[in-house]
Motif scaffolding. Sequence first.
Motif, PDB file in Angstrom:
ATOM      1  N   GLN A   4       0.754  -1.398   0.131  1.00  0.00           N
ATOM      2  CA  GLN A   4      -0.638  -0.441   0.449  1.00  0.00           C
ATOM      3  C   GLN A   4       0.552   1.067  -0.210  1.00  0.00           C
ATOM      4  N   TYR A   6       3.264   1.442  -1.772  1.00  0.00           N
ATOM      5  CA  TYR A   6       3.711   2.612  -3.789  1.00  0.00           C
ATOM      6  C   TYR A   6       2.748   2.185  -4.575  1.00  0.00           C
ATOM      7  N   TYR A   7       3.025   3.660  -5.010  1.00  0.00           N
ATOM      8  CA  TYR A   7       2.109   3.981  -6.669  1.00  0.00           C
ATOM      9  C   TYR A   7       2.620   2.968  -7.672  1.00  0.00           C
ATOM     10  N   PHE A   8       2.071   2.276  -8.621  1.00  0.00           N
ATOM     11  CA  PHE A   8       2.071   1.676  -9.664  1.00  0.00           C
ATOM     12  C   PHE A   8       1.515   2.095 -10.623  1.00  0.00           C
ATOM     13  N   LYS A   9       2.341   2.255 -11.840  1.00  0.00           N
ATOM     14  CA  LYS A   9       1.852   2.332 -13.605  1.00  0.00           C
ATOM     15  C   LYS A   9       2.192   1.131 -13.964  1.00  0.00           C
TER      16      LYS A   9
END
Length: 303
Positions: A4, A6-9
Amino acid sequence: MRIQGYYFKVVYTPGRYMYIADTLSRAPLPEFMHDRESEDVEMQTCFMIECMPFSREKIDRVRKATEVDEECQLLIKYILNGWPINEHDVHKNVRKFWSYCGELQYVNGLILKNYCIFIPQSLRAEMIVKVHEDHLGIERCKRRARDVMFWPGLSADVERAVRRCESCALHAPAPAREPLLQHIVPNAPRQKLASDILEYKKKYYVILVDYFSNYVEVQEVNSIYSRTIIHFMKEQFSRHGIPSELVTDNGPAYSSQEFKKFLRVWEVKHVISSPHYPQSNGKSECTVQTIKNLLKKMRRFWG
């Protein structure tokens, strides 16, 4: 919850551009969890426990039972210190949890499997009684139990308890009937016959019906002993030919050794319908009803 922070692309890449990764790119980096992320995960876990359909008193009882249960203590040890590489290295008392080793976690004195609380052995019978208190049936009780709790063999234990319930057994719906197996219709007349005995106005009649043509032979008899039925069969076989198969019910006249010997000598295959299940000899039963109705109608003219 572990990702949670982290931000993923996500980017789609065609397969022709997906090259084989080298050795260094596959080498994992050491993981460092910041205090803020650890606190967030702990808050999420505590919130999940608070939202479970268990009262505080019952959760406290599960915690206390977990502390004194030997199986739970072994599980906690493996969860905190790591599981062995091989299943055979796991203690035999908790080896059955090997398939769940990646799903178990220990939080606030409770062992969790995903969103379900692991119930120690001493509380399982009580939990099953609680699940079954509304007598909702086997499948509903299973779903209700699997949504909130866990232990190996949970579904089997719940089903066993529900099947022992007298109230559920008394009001259980009747099982669905299996479809009736149809008799094979022969390709020529007099190959397959059906026979039965009917009683009307204290008189007995023997019927013989052909499966192919529905042709019926009816004869009044003085008795329903096997020798009388055999005499009737011999007359019919001499007049129309010997059939390959004869279908009857399991009445005394047809199940006697004398009648079986007669068919064996004449090389006729004898097929007996199921006891107390007249539908399996449907051809004879329908013919009996037809003949009986004819006798009732003709009796008006006989007086």
